[in-house]
Structure formats: structure tokens, C-alpha cells
Enzyme design. Structure first.
Site, PDB file in Angstrom:
ATOM      1  N   HIS A 121      18.720  74.653  65.308  1.00 54.76           N
ATOM      2  CA  HIS A 121      17.695  74.274  64.320  1.00 54.76           C
ATOM      3  C   HIS A 121      18.197  73.152  63.421  1.00 54.76           C
ATOM      4  CE1 HIS A 121      13.690  75.933  63.238  1.00 54.76           C
ATOM      5  NE2 HIS A 121      13.861  75.221  62.143  1.00 54.76           N
ATOM      6  N   ARG A 124      19.919  74.173  60.139  1.00 53.61           N
ATOM      7  CA  ARG A 124      19.111  74.614  59.005  1.00 53.61           C
ATOM      8  C   ARG A 124      19.024  76.129  58.862  1.00 53.61           C
ATOM      9  NH1 ARG A 124      15.419  71.476  56.783  1.00 53.61           N
ATOM     10  NH2 ARG A 124      13.646  72.880  57.075  1.00 53.61           N
TER      11      ARG A 124
END
Length: 455
Positions: A333, A336
Site C-alpha cells: 500500500h 501507508r
């Protein structure tokens, strides 16, 4: 592709270079920088504090973001010379569709923080390049609107749909049916965000875009979601909401909700629907209990290929393919979600080996340049997803900026391919790179045998 030596050469790298250098003769410089450091610097200057925190920020201390880039630095390209590389082919086939380059626009939620109408502009940019845009489930325009805008640029422009699995299964079904109806070519289920990671940049300024109805247009445009909101409002035992303090920020948030929920702005200001829509979204958007049975059930109830995004362990990848998944996106991600996670590139070779060409392997997290794409393809990816670079381009120059940021990456990939001695991305394998820290040049990735039939 045609020979580069004459007029009409179609090399994306040479064509892009020539266009920029020709414009430079007249004193024109590109609005979108050709290097990532300057792209990021200008994007930060163009963005608000809230936009920068959400789009550029990462989990915790940012260790995973750092690891993503460090992993690319550990691999070196080993160029070969005296080969005819005048004709090169970047095209790949994913799920029966031939794409001009192995690059997709990744889904990024709440893109309107960077530029109004973000999803439409990004979709049009992708359509211009002929590569897929993975519509964000946390988008700022209904998927049907974005699809129509893309088709206006290029009929049948490729698009996929990202799915966050809600606690309401009927809403999941509704989103999937809508994706099928707007001709999505795949459903990408994001697995690593069943709850938000610890994101200090957002927390330090108390900013969550969804709490202002930014990035929930797929929901407020959905009939099932609207039914849920109406039922909550009509419930006789509906709990009283928290006492509202009248502050400048609260008034601005209410106005933001009223602008982004269907209906007139003035009527929405007087209505409880916008606030209830936001609260409903926050209550149901993600399901921590998501499991393998849910994914198997999705594979059974849609004809679209199911792609799982956020896999970092080979055993998870192998199990996904065993239950009928057509693709894997190796991703953390973009750093994140979990601080201190394995880098996506370090996870890639083992997953490519585990999948053993039974499904497509895509890569996400840390792609900044064309040479990054080259390395990811060499280590087992069939294609890559580009996230922050196209968002930075969007912030700087809207649709053209998003397009040019990705066009630069594709152009550099083309030139890197030729300068390294290959004529097709299909030739890339672990043999064309080596580990900088050991010099072995080897990995556990298998060679590129043809894909066996998959869903």
C-alpha cells in the site's frame, strides 16, 4: 514498432524526448518534471497541507516507504551491447487484453484533495495513453461518470475497479454489478486496508478526507448505500448523534458534505442525509473479518477476473491462485499501512515463484522511474501500478500532468529496455539484473513460461 532511424518512429522514449527537446528550442519547458525529486517538490508546493499529508504520507515513521525505495537500489541492471534494439515492444497481455505498456494507473482515494474532478481527469489521462486506470473505491466521481469520460477520449478505454469489502455484503454485490456494467476488465480487492493504518501526517492535523465526504462518491451514488442511509435515518431507536460544536472548521466540513452528496447544496445543508452518509460510510466501509471464503465466493459470482492487492507472502499468493484468483498485486500500500513491513520488491520474487505463471503478477509500491519498472518486470512482475507519481502530476497540471507523469515513466522504460540490450519486455528475467549487495544476479523467480488458463 517502426524503425527509429526514420520519420514516424514510434518509440515512446524517443518520441517523448524529441517532443520535449523540440519545444525547448522555442523556450518551452515541460510543466511536469522528468525526475521524481523535482516532481515531488513541485507537487508539494501545489498541494494543500491536507492533500500532502494524505497522498504523500505513510504509516508510522515511514520505514516501509524508505524500504520500498532501498529495495530498488539493491538491484542493478546489467546492460548488454551490440544487439539490434532499433525496434522494441513494450506491450503485454492481461486477461485477454493487449496493452501498449506494462503500466497501470493505481487507485488513489480522495484524489480531489489534489485536484477537483480527479477521477475523471486521471481516467482521461489513462485513456490517452491506452493503459488501464484502476478506479478507486474511494473515488470522488461515480464510476459510471469516469467510465463515460474515458470512453469519450478512447472508445473502450481499459479500466479496472478496486473494491474495498464493506461490512454490508449487499453493498459489495452492488458495487461489483456496477463495475461489470461499466465494462471493468477486472475486480481488484484491496486486502491490506481492513482498517486504516497509523498515519501520523493525517493524525497530526486531524484530517480524514472521508469525514468531509471527500472520496465517498462510489457510495453516495450507490442505490444500496442510499437505502442503508435511509434505513438508519428512519430507525425509531436511532441514537442521537454527538453534540455539534459550532466552529469554523465544523461549518466548513458541513459545507463540504453538502456539496458532495447528491442533491442541491442548500437542501443538503438543512438535511441530515449528508452527515448520516458520512457516518454510515465510516461505520461500514471496511470489514476486518474478511477471509478466504469471501474471496472464493466472489470468484464464483462474477465472470470478471478477481485480483488480490496487498499480498506479500508466497503462501498467501499460492492459496489465492488455488481458489481461482486470476491475479496478484504485490503491494504494501505504498508504505501507508504497516510501518516496518517487508518492501514490496523484496517480496516479489518469492510470490512470482509461488504463483508459477498460473495467474498474473502485478507490482505496486515504490515505482518512480522507468528503470524501476524494468527491475520489477525482471524480478517477476507482468505489469506495475503507478500511484504517487500520477497524483503529483495531477496536482501540478491536472489531466495533462497525470498523463505526462506516467508517459515519462513509460518513455524511460522504453529507452532503458533498448540501452540494456532487450527488444521486448517479454525478454526480461532475473538474468538481466544482479543484487548490488551480493553480486550473485540470481533469484528464485521462475522463467517466463506461458500462462496456463485462469479465470
Amino acid at each position: 514498432m517502426s524503425d527509429e532511424s526514420g520519420v514516424g518512429a514510434t518509440s515512446p522514449g524517443r518520441a517523448r524526448q524529441n517532443a520535449i527537446y523540440t519545444a525547448g528550442v522555442f523556450g518551452d519547458r515541460p510543466r511536469v518534471p522528468a525526475d521524481f525529486a523535482e516532481l515531488e517538490r513541485r507537487a508539494r508546493a501545489a498541494m494543500s497541507e491536507r492533500a500532502w499529508a494524505y497522498i504523500a504520507g505513510g504509516a508510522g515513521e515511514g520505514a516501509t516507504m524508505t524500504a520500498n525505495r532501498a529495495a530498488f537500489a539493491r538491484w542493478e541492471i546489467v546492460p548488454r551491447v551490440l544487439r539490434d534494439v532499433s525496434r522494441r515492444d513494450l506491450s503485454v497481455e492481461l486477461f485477454g487484453h493487449r496493452l501498449p505498456a506494462p503500466v497501470l494507473f493505481a487507485p488513489v482515494g480522495a484524489g480531489e484533495l489534489a485536484r477537483p474532478d480527479s477521477d475523471v481527469l486521471i481516467g482521461q489521462a489513462a485513456a490517452e495513453l491506452g493503459v488501464p486506470y484502476i478506479f478507486s473505491n474511494q473515488g470522488c466521481s461515480p464510476m459510471e461518470e469516469t467510465a463515460a469520460a474515458m470512453d469519450a477520449v478512447r472508445a473502450g478505454a481499459p479500466r479496472w475497479f478496486q473494491l474495498y469489502w464493506s461490512t454490508d455484503d449487499d453493498l459489495v454485490t452492488s458495487l461489483v454489478r456496477r463495475a461489470e456494467s461499466m465494462d471493468a476488465q477486472a475486480i481488484v480487492v484491496t486486502l491490506d486496508t481492513t482498517m486504516l493504518g497509523w498515519r501520523p501526517q493525517d493524525l497530526n492535523i486531524g484530517s480524514l478526507p472521508f469525514a468531509r465526504a471527500e472520496g465517498i462518491a462510489q457510495y453516495t451514488s450507490d442505490p444500496r448505500f442510499r437505502d442503508i442511509v435511509a434505513a438508519r435515518l428512519a430507525a425509531p431507536d436511532r441514537p442521537a448523534g454527538p453534540k455539534v460544536r459550532v466552529t469554523r472548521s465544523a461549518v466548513a466540513a458541513l459545507a463540504s458534505m453538502a456539496r458532495r452528496v447528491p442533491g442541491s447544496f442548500l437542501s443538503n445543508l438543512r438535511s441530515p442525509v449528508p452527515r448520516e452518509s458520512v457516518q454510515t460510510f465510516l461505520d461500514i466501509y471496511s470489514r476486518p473479518s474478511l477471509n478466504w471464503d469471501d474471496i472464493a465466493g466472489l470468484c464464483d459470482r462474477t465472470e470478471l477476473p478477481v485480483v488480490l492487492k496487498g499480498i506479500l507472502h508466497p503462501d498467501d499468493a499460492a492459496r489465492a491462485v488455488d481458489i481461482g484468483v486470476g491475479g496478484i498485486v504485490v503491494s504494501n500500500h505504498g508504505g501507508r499501512q504497516v510501518d516496518g513491513s517487508i518492501s514490496a520488491l523484496d517480496a516479489l520474487p518469492g510470490i512470482a515463484e509461488a504463483v508459477r505463471r498460473r495467474a498474473h503478477v502485478l507490482f505496486d509500491s515504490g515505482i518512480r522511474t522507468g528503470s524501476d519498472v524494468y527491475k520489477a518486470l525482471a524480478l517477476g512482475a507482468d505489469a506495475v501500478c503507478v500511484g504517487r507519481p500520477h497524483m503529483y502530476g495531477l496536482a501540478i497540471d491536472g489531466r495533462d500532468g497525470a498523463r505526462d507523469a506516467v508517459a515519462n515513466i513509460i518513455a524511460e522504460l522504453d529507452l532503458t529496455l533498448g540501452l540494456a540490450g532487450q527488444t521486448s519486455v517479454s525478454e526480461l528475467s532475473p538474468d538481466v539484473v544482479r543484487r548490488a549487495d551480493c553480486g550473485c544476479g540470481q533469484s528464485s523467480h521462475t522463467d517466463r513460461a506461458p500462462l496456463s488458463p485462469t479465470r
